[in-house]
Design a protein around this motif. Structure first.
Motif, short mmCIF file in Angstrom:
data_model
loop_
_atom_site.label_atom_id
_atom_site.label_comp_id
_atom_site.label_asym_id
_atom_site.label_seq_id
_atom_site.Cartn_x
_atom_site.Cartn_y
_atom_site.Cartn_z
N LEU A 6 6.46 -20.94 -18.57
CA LEU A 6 5.42 -19.92 -18.47
C LEU A 6 5.46 -19.24 -17.11
O LEU A 6 5.30 -18.02 -17.00
CB LEU A 6 4.04 -20.56 -18.68
CG LEU A 6 3.71 -21.00 -20.10
CD1 LEU A 6 2.43 -21.82 -20.12
CD2 LEU A 6 3.57 -19.78 -21.02
N LEU A 7 5.67 -20.03 -16.05
CA LEU A 7 5.71 -19.48 -14.72
C LEU A 7 6.88 -18.53 -14.55
O LEU A 7 6.75 -17.45 -13.98
CB LEU A 7 5.78 -20.60 -13.70
CG LEU A 7 5.82 -20.17 -12.23
CD1 LEU A 7 4.58 -19.34 -11.89
CD2 LEU A 7 5.91 -21.38 -11.32
N ARG A 8 8.06 -18.91 -15.05
CA ARG A 8 9.22 -18.03 -14.95
C ARG A 8 8.97 -16.72 -15.68
O ARG A 8 9.36 -15.65 -15.22
CB ARG A 8 10.46 -18.74 -15.48
CG ARG A 8 11.03 -19.78 -14.53
CD ARG A 8 12.42 -20.24 -14.97
NE ARG A 8 12.35 -21.02 -16.19
CZ ARG A 8 12.22 -22.34 -16.24
NH1 ARG A 8 12.11 -23.04 -15.12
NH2 ARG A 8 12.19 -22.97 -17.40
N GLU A 9 8.32 -16.79 -16.84
CA GLU A 9 7.99 -15.58 -17.58
C GLU A 9 7.03 -14.70 -16.78
O GLU A 9 7.18 -13.47 -16.73
CB GLU A 9 7.39 -15.93 -18.93
CG GLU A 9 8.38 -16.40 -19.96
CD GLU A 9 7.77 -16.46 -21.35
OE1 GLU A 9 6.52 -16.39 -21.45
OE2 GLU A 9 8.53 -16.57 -22.33
N ASP A 10 6.02 -15.33 -16.17
CA ASP A 10 5.05 -14.59 -15.37
C ASP A 10 5.73 -13.90 -14.20
O ASP A 10 5.46 -12.72 -13.91
CB ASP A 10 3.96 -15.53 -14.85
CG ASP A 10 3.02 -16.01 -15.95
OD1 ASP A 10 3.04 -15.41 -17.04
OD2 ASP A 10 2.28 -16.97 -15.70
N ILE A 11 6.60 -14.62 -13.50
CA ILE A 11 7.29 -14.06 -12.34
C ILE A 11 8.17 -12.89 -12.76
O ILE A 11 8.19 -11.84 -12.10
CB ILE A 11 8.10 -15.15 -11.62
CG1 ILE A 11 7.15 -16.05 -10.82
CG2 ILE A 11 9.16 -14.54 -10.69
CD1 ILE A 11 7.80 -17.23 -10.17
N ARG A 15 7.93 -8.94 -11.50
CA ARG A 15 9.08 -8.26 -10.89
C ARG A 15 9.48 -7.01 -11.69
O ARG A 15 9.95 -6.03 -11.11
CB ARG A 15 10.26 -9.21 -10.75
CG ARG A 15 10.03 -10.28 -9.68
CD ARG A 15 11.26 -11.13 -9.46
NE ARG A 15 12.39 -10.34 -9.01
CZ ARG A 15 12.59 -9.93 -7.75
NH1 ARG A 15 11.71 -10.24 -6.81
NH2 ARG A 15 13.66 -9.22 -7.43
N ARG A 16 9.30 -7.04 -13.00
CA ARG A 16 9.64 -5.87 -13.81
C ARG A 16 8.60 -4.78 -13.67
O ARG A 16 8.92 -3.59 -13.74
CB ARG A 16 9.77 -6.26 -15.28
CG ARG A 16 11.05 -6.99 -15.64
CD ARG A 16 11.31 -6.92 -17.15
NE ARG A 16 10.17 -7.39 -17.92
CZ ARG A 16 10.02 -8.63 -18.38
NH1 ARG A 16 10.96 -9.54 -18.13
NH2 ARG A 16 8.97 -8.97 -19.08
N THR A 25 5.23 0.67 -5.58
CA THR A 25 6.27 0.10 -4.71
C THR A 25 6.38 0.87 -3.39
O THR A 25 7.32 0.67 -2.64
CB THR A 25 7.63 0.11 -5.43
OG1 THR A 25 7.98 1.46 -5.79
CG2 THR A 25 7.59 -0.76 -6.69
N ASP A 26 5.40 1.72 -3.13
CA ASP A 26 5.38 2.51 -1.90
C ASP A 26 4.54 1.79 -0.85
O ASP A 26 4.35 0.57 -0.91
CB ASP A 26 4.84 3.91 -2.19
CG ASP A 26 3.48 3.88 -2.89
OD1 ASP A 26 2.92 2.77 -3.08
OD2 ASP A 26 2.97 4.95 -3.25
N LEU A 27 4.03 2.52 0.12
CA LEU A 27 3.23 1.94 1.19
C LEU A 27 2.01 1.21 0.65
O LEU A 27 1.70 0.08 1.08
CB LEU A 27 2.81 3.02 2.18
CG LEU A 27 1.92 2.58 3.34
CD1 LEU A 27 2.63 1.56 4.21
CD2 LEU A 27 1.46 3.78 4.17
N GLN A 145 14.35 -4.97 -2.82
CA GLN A 145 14.70 -4.52 -4.17
C GLN A 145 13.46 -4.01 -4.92
O GLN A 145 13.59 -3.30 -5.92
CB GLN A 145 15.34 -5.65 -4.97
CG GLN A 145 16.71 -6.09 -4.47
CD GLN A 145 17.33 -7.17 -5.32
OE1 GLN A 145 16.78 -7.56 -6.37
NE2 GLN A 145 18.47 -7.68 -4.90
N ILE A 146 12.30 -4.37 -4.41
CA ILE A 146 11.04 -3.96 -5.03
C ILE A 146 10.40 -2.82 -4.25
O ILE A 146 10.03 -1.78 -4.83
CB ILE A 146 10.05 -5.14 -5.11
CG1 ILE A 146 10.64 -6.30 -5.92
CG2 ILE A 146 8.71 -4.69 -5.68
CD1 ILE A 146 10.80 -6.02 -7.38
N PHE A 147 10.26 -3.00 -2.94
CA PHE A 147 9.50 -2.05 -2.13
C PHE A 147 10.41 -1.03 -1.46
O PHE A 147 11.49 -1.37 -0.97
CB PHE A 147 8.69 -2.80 -1.07
CG PHE A 147 7.67 -3.74 -1.65
CD1 PHE A 147 6.53 -3.23 -2.27
CD2 PHE A 147 7.84 -5.12 -1.61
CE1 PHE A 147 5.59 -4.09 -2.82
CE2 PHE A 147 6.92 -5.98 -2.15
CZ PHE A 147 5.77 -5.46 -2.77
#
Length: 199
Positions: A6-11, A15-16, A25-27, A145-147
């Protein structure tokens, strides 16, 4: 379905779709991400929170006790982060959106350390230590990779600590970087804030 699954799915979901959790994903997004560890610590009644920023790595230390306990096997070792301190989601978001995150909690002469890379647990250990006083330390790097931009002006931190210290009277907030060291403290909370306006 196991807790770890469940945790891996949540993470993976965070991230998606980071915008659903931090607003973008900006300031604005990275500011909301950075607020997560403070919400976690402030939910545990700390007397101080120290923040340092050096060469892109954040370190936040406090006498707050998150009650984190290392576990092995199928259960991920921060179930409390999934449904726990703060408003219940900060730990998950903080973990998922950090390129690297190390969490060390000390309680009852035991040190619990968890290390994550982009939401995946790569270290989980418990060791004896000489420090009997509870503490929590986060060391982390936001995920580029996110921000879009992880280089924040110190003015942003100054503004945040100036405001948050009045909402949590008696908690000392200290900030240090390559160019600045400052302490933010309000013994009387909003009373101090309103008096500063009338001064």
């Amino acid at each position: 379905m196991t807790e770890s699954h469940l945790l891996r799915e949540d993470i993976e979901h965070v991230r998606r779709r980071p915008g659903m959790y931090v607003g973008g994903t900006d300031l604005w997004g990275i500011i909301n991400y950075l607020v997560c560890p403070y919400n976690l610590l402030l939910s545990c009644n700390p007397s101080y929170i120290d923040t340092s920023l050096h060469e892109g790595t954040f370190k936040i230390s406090s006498d707050a006790n998150l009650g984190l306990k290392g576990q092995t096997g199928d259960v991920f070792p921060f179930g409390a982060f999934r449904n726990g301190p703060g408003r219940g989601f900060e730990g998950l978001v903080f973990t998922a959106l950090s390129a690297q995150l190390s969490i060390i909690t000390v309680i009852n002469n035991q040190s619990y350390q968890l290390t994550f890379q982009r939401g995946q647990c790569v270290k989980d250990e418990m060791t004896p230590c000489s420090d009997a006083l509870p503490s929590t330390t986060f060391s982390f790097v936001p995920d580029t990779q996110i921000f879009q931009n992880v280089n924040l002006s110190e003015v942003i931190f100054e503004s945040y600590f100036n405001r948050i210290c009045h909402l949590f009277p008696g908690v000392k907030f200290r900030f240090s970087s390559e160019t600045k060291t400052a302490e933010y403290f309000s013994p009387n909370g909003l009373v101090d804030l309103f008096q500063s306006f009338s001064a």
